[in-house]
Design a protein around this motif. Structure first.
Motif, PDB file in Angstrom:
ATOM      1  N   SER A  31       0.776  -1.208   0.145  1.00  0.00           N
ATOM      2  CA  SER A  31       0.009  -0.071  -0.002  1.00  0.00           C
ATOM      3  C   SER A  31       0.892   1.019  -0.020  1.00  0.00           C
ATOM      4  O   SER A  31       1.428   1.774   1.022  1.00  0.00           O
ATOM      5  CB  SER A  31      -0.751  -0.042   1.238  1.00  0.00           C
ATOM      6  N   SER A  34      -1.099   5.169   1.054  1.00  0.00           N
ATOM      7  CA  SER A  34      -2.157   5.556   1.842  1.00  0.00           C
ATOM      8  C   SER A  34      -1.717   6.254   3.048  1.00  0.00           C
ATOM      9  O   SER A  34      -2.221   6.341   4.037  1.00  0.00           O
ATOM     10  CB  SER A  34      -2.732   4.154   2.228  1.00  0.00           C
ATOM     11  N   ASP A  62      -4.615   0.874   3.565  1.00  0.00           N
ATOM     12  CA  ASP A  62      -3.878  -0.300   4.353  1.00  0.00           C
ATOM     13  C   ASP A  62      -4.727  -0.741   5.228  1.00  0.00           C
ATOM     14  O   ASP A  62      -4.650  -2.004   5.507  1.00  0.00           O
ATOM     15  CB  ASP A  62      -2.656   0.817   5.038  1.00  0.00           C
ATOM     16  N   GLY A  66      -5.591  -4.949   5.523  1.00  0.00           N
ATOM     17  CA  GLY A  66      -5.124  -5.285   6.829  1.00  0.00           C
ATOM     18  C   GLY A  66      -5.039  -6.647   7.170  1.00  0.00           C
ATOM     19  O   GLY A  66      -4.411  -7.132   8.100  1.00  0.00           O
ATOM     20  N   VAL A  77       3.367  -0.870   4.295  1.00  0.00           N
ATOM     21  CA  VAL A  77       2.497   0.322   4.155  1.00  0.00           C
ATOM     22  C   VAL A  77       3.540   1.401   4.351  1.00  0.00           C
ATOM     23  O   VAL A  77       4.359   1.664   5.091  1.00  0.00           O
ATOM     24  CB  VAL A  77       1.766   0.132   5.511  1.00  0.00           C
TER      25      VAL A  77
END
Length: 297
Positions: A31, A34, A62, A66, A77
C-alpha cells in the motif's frame, strides 16, 4: 480521518512491514499511497491547506487490506504521503521547473507522468492543484529519494525476492484507490480495476482469478482501463519467471466520503469482502501452482 503532521520521519517510521507470524503463501501486498503523516515543513511550503493536500491519498487502503498478514502474507505500508514522494514512479522522474539548482544528468524530465505533474516529487495533487509556493532546492528532492524512496523499494524488493526463493513464485498485489468519478464528468467508474500492464506484469490466469473472485462477491470489475498499472507493477512483474504483479484500484465511493475523507457506511462490508478475497485468492493460487503460479505465457 485526521491528518498527522510530523516534525520529521525520525519520530514516525516512514514505512513498515505488517508481517504474518509465518509467511505461508507466495504473496506480498503493498500500500504505497495510503500514508497520512505529513512533515510540518512540507505543509508550510505548500500553497494548499492541510485538508486539500490530501486529495491524492489512497484513504484507508492499508486498513482495507489489513487482513493480509492473517492469511500468511506480508503487507508493506507507506506512512509518508504520496504528495510528498511517490514511490510508484521511477526514482528520478522530476519536473525541472520545480527545482532550484542544476539537475543531475540522469534525471528523467520527459516522461508522460512528469508532463502531467505527477513525477516522483509531484507538482500537483488531484484536480490539477499546484502543491508548492516556490521552487525547492534540488538537493531536497534528491534527499527524499535517497532517504525514503530507495529504502522503500529495497524493502519491497527484499520481500519479493525472499518470497520467490521460498515458494518458487511470488504475486505482488499493489493496492490503490481511485476517485468514484472521472474528472471529465459524472460517469461512474467500476468498483474495481485490475491492472496487469495488458498481460505483461502477471499471467492471465492470475488476473482472471482476481477478477472472477471480485465479481463473485458482487462487484463490477474492469481490466486495465482506466488504470493498467504504474511503475511498481511494470518494474516487478516478470510472469515468465514466476513473478506476478497486479495493481488493484478500489472505487472510493464504496467506502469513503470524498469530501470529508471519512469512512462511510460501506467501509465495514468492503473490508470484510476484501478479507474474503485475499483468503480465496491466496488459497486458489496455492492449490494450482503449476497452471497458475508458474504459467509461462
Amino acid at each position: 480521518m485526521t491528518i498527522v503532521i510530523e516534525n520529521s520521519f525520525s519520530e514516525q517510521r516512514p514505512f513498515e512491514v505488517q508481517a504474518p507470524v509465518e509467511q505461508i503463501v507466495p504473496f506480498v501486498f503493498n500500500s504505497p499511497h495510503s500514508g497520512r503523516h505529513y512533515p510540518g515543513d512540507f505543509i508550510a511550503s505548500s500553497r494548499l491547506d492541510a485538508h486539500t493536500i490530501r486529495v491524492s491519498e489512497d484513504y484507508f487502503v492499508d486498513e482495507l487490506f489489513g487482513s493480509a498478514p492473517f492469511y500468511g502474507a506480508p503487507l508493506l505500508v507507506a506512512h509518508f504521503p504520496r504528495a510528498f514522494l511517490d514511490v510508484n514512479r521511477e526514482p528520478y522522474e522530476l519536473d525541472p521547473t520545480m527545482f532550484e539548482g542544476s539537475l543531475p544528468h540522469y534525471i528523467n524530465t520527459n516522461s508522460v507522468r512528469v508532463a502531467g505533474g505527477l513525477g516522483t516529487i509531484p507538482r500537483l495533487v488531484a484536480e490539477n492543484l499546484e502543491i508548492y509556493h516556490t521552487p525547492m532546492p534540488i538537493e531536497d528532492a534528491l534527499d527524499r529519494i535517497e532517504s525514503l524512496y530507495r529504502p522503500y523499494h529495497d524493502c519491497l524488493r527484499n520481500l519479493i525476492v525472499s518470497t520467490h526463493a521460498a515458494f518458487g513464485a511470488c504475486v505482488l498485489v499493489d493496492c490503490h484507490s481511485m476517485p468514484a468519478h472521472a474528472q471529465s464528468g459524472s460517469r461512474n467508474r467500476p468498483d474495481f480495476v485490475i491492472g496487469d500492464r495488458f498481460g505483461t506484469s502477471a499471467s492471465g490466469a492470475v488476473s482472471q482469478s482476481a477478477i472472477a473472485l471480485l465479481k463473485d462477491l458482487g462487484y463490477t470489475v474492469a481490466r486495465n482501463k482506466p488504470y493498467a498499472g504504474g511503475f511498481i507493477t511494470e518494474h516487478y512483474g516478470r510472469p515468465r519467471r514466476g513473478l506476478h504483479a497486479l495493481q488493484i484500484e478500489i472505487n472510493r465511493g464504496l467506502y469513503v466520503d470524498e469530501q470529508t475523507f471519512q469512512k462511510n457506511a460501506g467501509f465495514d462490508r468492503l473490508q470484510a469482502d476484501l478479507a474474503c478475497f485475499i483468503g480465496r485468492l491466496t488459497a486458489e493460487f496455492c492449490q494450482q501452482p503449476d497452471s497458475v503460479a508458474l504459467a509461462a505465457e
